[in-house]
Design a protein around this motif. Structure first.
Motif, short mmCIF file in Angstrom:
data_model
loop_
_atom_site.label_atom_id
_atom_site.label_comp_id
_atom_site.label_asym_id
_atom_site.label_seq_id
_atom_site.Cartn_x
_atom_site.Cartn_y
_atom_site.Cartn_z
N PHE A 118 -30.35 -9.60 4.18
CA PHE A 118 -31.80 -9.82 4.13
C PHE A 118 -32.36 -9.65 5.54
CE2 PHE A 118 -30.12 -11.99 0.46
CZ PHE A 118 -31.04 -11.67 -0.53
N TYR A 119 -33.49 -8.94 5.62
CA TYR A 119 -34.05 -8.54 6.90
C TYR A 119 -35.38 -9.26 7.15
CZ TYR A 119 -30.74 -4.71 6.25
OH TYR A 119 -29.61 -3.97 6.04
N ASN A 120 -35.75 -9.38 8.46
CA ASN A 120 -37.05 -9.94 8.80
C ASN A 120 -38.12 -8.84 8.79
OD1 ASN A 120 -36.72 -8.49 11.17
ND2 ASN A 120 -36.21 -10.28 12.42
N ALA A 121 -39.33 -9.21 9.18
CA ALA A 121 -40.45 -8.25 9.13
C ALA A 121 -40.25 -7.07 10.07
CB ALA A 121 -41.76 -8.97 9.47
N ASP A 122 -39.42 -7.24 11.11
CA ASP A 122 -39.16 -6.16 12.06
C ASP A 122 -37.98 -5.30 11.65
OD1 ASP A 122 -41.23 -7.06 13.69
OD2 ASP A 122 -39.91 -8.51 14.68
N GLY A 123 -37.43 -5.55 10.46
CA GLY A 123 -36.30 -4.76 9.99
C GLY A 123 -34.97 -5.17 10.57
N GLU A 124 -34.92 -6.35 11.21
CA GLU A 124 -33.67 -6.83 11.79
C GLU A 124 -32.92 -7.69 10.78
OE1 GLU A 124 -35.17 -8.97 15.06
OE2 GLU A 124 -35.47 -7.19 16.35
N PRO A 125 -31.58 -7.53 10.69
CA PRO A 125 -30.81 -8.34 9.75
C PRO A 125 -30.83 -9.81 10.14
CG PRO A 125 -29.34 -7.09 11.17
CD PRO A 125 -30.72 -6.60 11.46
N VAL A 126 -31.07 -10.67 9.16
CA VAL A 126 -31.15 -12.10 9.43
C VAL A 126 -30.00 -12.85 8.76
CG1 VAL A 126 -32.55 -14.19 9.15
CG2 VAL A 126 -33.64 -12.01 9.65
N THR A 127 -29.80 -12.57 7.47
CA THR A 127 -28.80 -13.33 6.70
C THR A 127 -28.03 -12.39 5.79
OG1 THR A 127 -30.29 -15.24 6.68
CG2 THR A 127 -28.45 -15.28 5.13
N LEU A 128 -26.72 -12.62 5.70
CA LEU A 128 -25.87 -11.97 4.70
C LEU A 128 -25.54 -13.04 3.67
CD1 LEU A 128 -24.20 -9.47 3.82
CD2 LEU A 128 -22.29 -10.41 5.11
N SER A 129 -26.05 -12.87 2.44
CA SER A 129 -25.93 -13.92 1.43
C SER A 129 -25.34 -13.33 0.16
CB SER A 129 -27.30 -14.53 1.14
OG SER A 129 -27.20 -15.55 0.18
N GLY A 130 -24.40 -14.09 -0.48
CA GLY A 130 -23.80 -13.56 -1.68
C GLY A 130 -22.99 -14.58 -2.46
N THR A 131 -22.14 -14.05 -3.34
CA THR A 131 -21.32 -14.88 -4.22
C THR A 131 -19.86 -14.48 -4.10
OG1 THR A 131 -21.59 -13.35 -6.07
CG2 THR A 131 -23.23 -15.11 -5.85
N ALA A 132 -19.00 -15.33 -4.66
CA ALA A 132 -17.56 -15.04 -4.72
C ALA A 132 -17.03 -15.54 -6.06
CB ALA A 132 -16.82 -15.70 -3.56
N GLN A 133 -16.11 -14.76 -6.64
CA GLN A 133 -15.54 -15.11 -7.94
C GLN A 133 -14.02 -15.14 -7.82
OE1 GLN A 133 -16.29 -12.26 -11.00
NE2 GLN A 133 -15.72 -13.64 -12.67
N ASP A 134 -13.42 -16.19 -8.40
CA ASP A 134 -11.96 -16.30 -8.41
C ASP A 134 -11.43 -15.40 -9.53
OD1 ASP A 134 -9.32 -16.94 -8.51
OD2 ASP A 134 -9.62 -19.11 -8.65
#
Length: 812
Positions: free
Chosen positions: A500-516
């Motif tokens: 997910f990026y901020n208004a300037d196009g810079e990456p802010v957060t890498l967010s997701g899921t994991a499955q066993d």
């Protein structure tokens, strides 16, 4: 007293009484000052003027104290000079009285004469006094007017004139000629001066003079053209002078250069018009309400649209057109701003408005701002607003979706995680913490990689770094084992995430899921072993088929080389094709049978042993999906074989009808993808209708399949005629003719690199993995075979990310 004196004295007394009455009636007071005792004797009028009531005799000093302090010394000196026989003992002076309660200050004119004895000593000073306040004020006003007139003439561009109507002569100052002509002179007569008026404005002057005969006043503004050609605006104000017979004799007045005022006024009017135009065309609502009743003075189209009203709102009260706001505190907000001058601002405010006869909720950011007039008084309120209903509804929907997503994640037994790109700090859900053996929900990057086996640590770090790198897709997907730090338990997880990026196009957060997916992978290994065994059996069968095909090919070559048995060879070749079709059917049936067994046994396992398999159901489903893909591959091979061996069933075919049939088959897919397919007028050609339907089925299916993820597909089928000399060098039709039909199928999909243009028409050739796009890699090979069967050729043009265009050339 003698009898002769009595009539004389009586006459004298009567004369004095008449004189006193006359003076009293004229408002003139009389007084007499005794020089020896300094007592003053005066009549009632003097007492009234000095503010003494009922005191006919009093010391001179008391009377002097009722004179304005600034004038006392001057009066005293004048009285002493009169006693000293200066100016023949005469007194003539103006002074002011002192203001006392009930007696305003007055200007008095005092005149008197000193009477002396035989020794030349003053005996008394007698005289009169008169109220000259009005006269003094008129003189002051006259002097001020004369001074102002002089200043106006000298300082401003103002001049006076006198026009005699009897002979047409005019008296004026040089400044008047300068105002009217640009030259400061008195040499122009009345007619010459009027000739400097702009021709278009002369009727205005004439009408003003005509109207003035009725009103007595003349006023107009016209343009004068100076000697140098410049244009100046002049205002004339005057009055008619009439004789006793009400006949006009003169016009007196003044002229004023108002060029700057007129230009400024026009500029202001233009500015106001521009501002009003800007307000009217503003894309956000603006309204102006005046008075405490909030009468609508201005409402642009945006605010009328929000209200659901027309142009007739102007002039009406705010509460009259929006009665539904009575219970929503908005009337009170407007009144508070009007009364206090304190602006009011609202954010994300719900407002219920009646639009199209229905009370509906809307959301606004709005402001009420006080408006002030030139005197600094509040005269109205300006209303500006921005409708954010869509944003608020979208936010509510997002919140609802997030809640549903959290529930789905919990039901699916997924773990969630995120990484702060700037700090490298990882955050974990409770489930993920349990898998890793962590007691804290946040870990640094080094600590986060500790649960990974050594051989996977670097590859995971590289994959995450690639996902957050500039220019990447921002997607992360990986499958790797993790080790619980407390129990040593090993799990295989499938992790997915998005940047997910901020208004300037810079990456802010890498967010997701994991499955066993540990259990799924274990079952998958077992199923893959079974599939491998079946695959080896299929390969052996394919080798036998290949050997048979080689033998058939050798036989065909032998028939072809025997020219004298050509007719018999053709018959044998036809029978060979029939045998090959029958064989292909039998072979495909025999190849499909093991796959059907795999799918049937999978269904049995799911229906009868689902509880024992647990998470292994996923592996079983993947095995069945692989078997289904193998089945589709065999079907496509069979279709390719049939097209290669099928005899020509030629007839005149409408390509518009063919494409219409195909679009009907693809209707559900078109609706799902939101595609827009445009078909121009297409020709009728000689060919096999079923093969042509399969040709366009494959091309249009590909256009819908290879689309951009965030863009609805746009597909266009068009046609034109091209000469053989204009064909691209790479196009070699099977049948030579002078002209060809060129049919193009263009899309806005993901496209491809043109260096692979020859490869895509080969059997089993794919430019994408099966996980990205489903398919067997045979569809375009079938397309090339169909076009070749019709004596034509096919080619394609494309660039990555810019769509693709497939061009079909059929003999005309």
């Amino acid at each position: 007293m003698t009898d002769e004196q009595k009539p004389f004295d009586q006459d004298k007394t009567a004369e004095l009484e008449r004189l006193q009455f006359t003076l009293q009636a004229a408002g003139i007071g009389t007084w007499d000052l005794n020089s020896s005792n300094q007592l003053i004797r005066w009549n009632d009028r003097c007492q009234e003027l000095f503010g003494f009531s009922g005191k006919a005799v009093l010391p001179f000093q008391q009377a002097l104290e009722r004179i304005h302090p600034d004038d006392q010394e001057r009066v005293f000196v004048a009285q002493q000079e009169a006693f000293a026989n200066h100016l023949d003992g005469l007194l003539d002076i103006q002074f002011r009285t002192l203001e006392t309660p009930g007696h305003p200050s007055r200007w008095l004119q005092c005149k008197g004469k000193t009477y002396f004895n035989q020794q030349g000593e003053p005996v008394r000073l007698s005289g009169i006094v008169q109220d000259v306040t009005t006269l003094i004020q008129q003189q002051a006003h006259l002097a001020a007017s004369e001074q102002l007139n002089q200043l106006a003439t000298e300082v401003a561009d103002v001049a006076t004139f006198r026009l005699r109507l009897t002979d047409g002569t005019i008296d004026y100052q040089p400044i008047l000629a300068k105002i009217l002509t640009g030259l400061e002179t008195t040499q122009y007569d009345h007619s010459t001066l009027t000739n400097f008026i702009h021709p278009d404005d002369r009727p205005i002057r004439h009408q003003a003079y005509t109207d003035g005969l009725l009103t007595g006043r003349v006023r107009y503004e016209v343009r004068f053209i100076w000697q140098d050609g410049s244009i100046h605006w002049v205002r004339m104000q005057g009055a008619y002078v009439f004789d006793e017979a009400r006949q006009p004799q003169e016009v007196i007045g003044l002229v004023l250069d108002v060029t700057d005022q007129v230009l400024a006024r026009r500029k202001l009017e233009e500015s106001e018009a521009q501002i009003r135009s800007l307000v009217e065309s503003a894309p956000f609502p603006i309204g102006v309400y005046v008075g405490r009743q909030m009468q609508i003075q201005l409402a642009n189209q945006s605010i009328k649209t929000v209200w659901g009203k027309g142009d007739d709102v102007i002039g009406k009260r705010y509460a009259e057109i929006l009665p539904e706001l009575a219970s929503q505190s908005i009337y009170e907000q407007l009144d508070r701003v009007y009364m206090t001058g304190i602006p009011f601002h609202a954010k994300n405010q719900r407002v219920d408005l009646t639009v199209d006869g229905k009370l509906q909720p809307y959301y606004f950011n709005y402001s009420f701002t006080p408006l002030y007039n030139a005197e600094g008084e509040i005269y109205g309120v300006m209303n500006t607003a921005a409708e954010i209903t869509d944003l608020v509804v979208a936010k509510q929907q997002v919140e609802k979706t997030e809640a549903s997503l959290r529930g789905a994640i919990e039901l699916a037994e997924l773990a969630t995680w995120s990484m702060d790109v700037k700090t490298g700090v990882f955050s974990y859900s409770n489930r993920f913490m349990g898998w890793l053996g962590f007691s804290e929900s946040t870990k640094s990057m080094d600590e986060a990689y500790n649960p990974l086996p050594d051989e996977f640590r670097q590859s995971v770090a590289d994959a995450i770094a690639a996902a957050v790198a500039p220019g990447s897709s921002g997607l992360y997907e990986n499958e790797h084992p993790i080790i619980n730090r407390l129990t040593g338990q090993v799990r295989i997880i499938h992790a997915q995430a998005q940047v997910f990026y901020n208004a300037d196009g810079e990456p802010v957060t890498l967010s997701g899921t994991a499955q066993d997916i540990t259990a799924q992978r274990q079952l998958q290994l077992a199923l893959e072993h079974q599939v491998q065994e079946r695959t080896e059996e299929l390969e052996a069968a394919n080798e036998e088929l290949a050997a048979i095909n080689e033998e058939l090919a050798a036989t065909n070559e032998e028939y072809a080389t025997t020219n004298e048995e050509l007719e018999e060879a053709n018959q044998l070749f036809s029978r060979s094709n029939d045998n090959l079709q029958r064989f292909a059917y039998v072979a495909s049936h025999d190849l499909q049978e093991p796959l059907r067994k795999v799918q049937q046994f999978g269904d049995l396992l799911k229906s009868q042993y689902a509880a024992q398999l647990g998470d292994g159901i996923g592996y079983l489903e993947r095995m069945q999906a692989a078997a289904s893909r193998m089945s589709n591959l065999i079907k496509d091979l069979l279709s390719f074989s049939r097209i290669s061996t099928r005899q020509d069933a030629s007839s005149l075919v409408s390509l518009n009808g063919v494409v219409s049939t195909v679009l009907g088959d693809l209707d559900l897919r078109i609706q799902e993808t939101g595609a827009l397919v445009t078909v121009d007028s297409l020709p009728r050609i000689q060919g096999d209708k079923s093969q042509l339907e399969q040709l366009f089925q494959n091309l249009l299916s590909n256009a819908l399949k290879f689309r951009k993820a965030d863009t609805p597909p746009l597909v266009r089928v068009s046609a034109y005629i091209i000469a053989a000399t204009e064909l691209p060098p790479s196009v070699k039709p099977n049948r030579v003719t002078a002209t060809y039909h060129c049919i193009t199928v263009a899309d806005n999909g993901i496209g491809f690199d043109e260096k692979y243009v020859d490869r895509i028409f080969q059997v089993f050739q794919r430019l994408h993995s099966k996980t990205e796009f489903a398919g067997t890699g045979i569809g375009l090979a079938i397309c090339e075979k169909v076009v070749a069967n019709h004596g034509g050729a096919i080619t394609a043009h494309s660039k990555p990310g810019q769509g693709a265009t497939f061009s079909l050339y059929f003999p005309l």
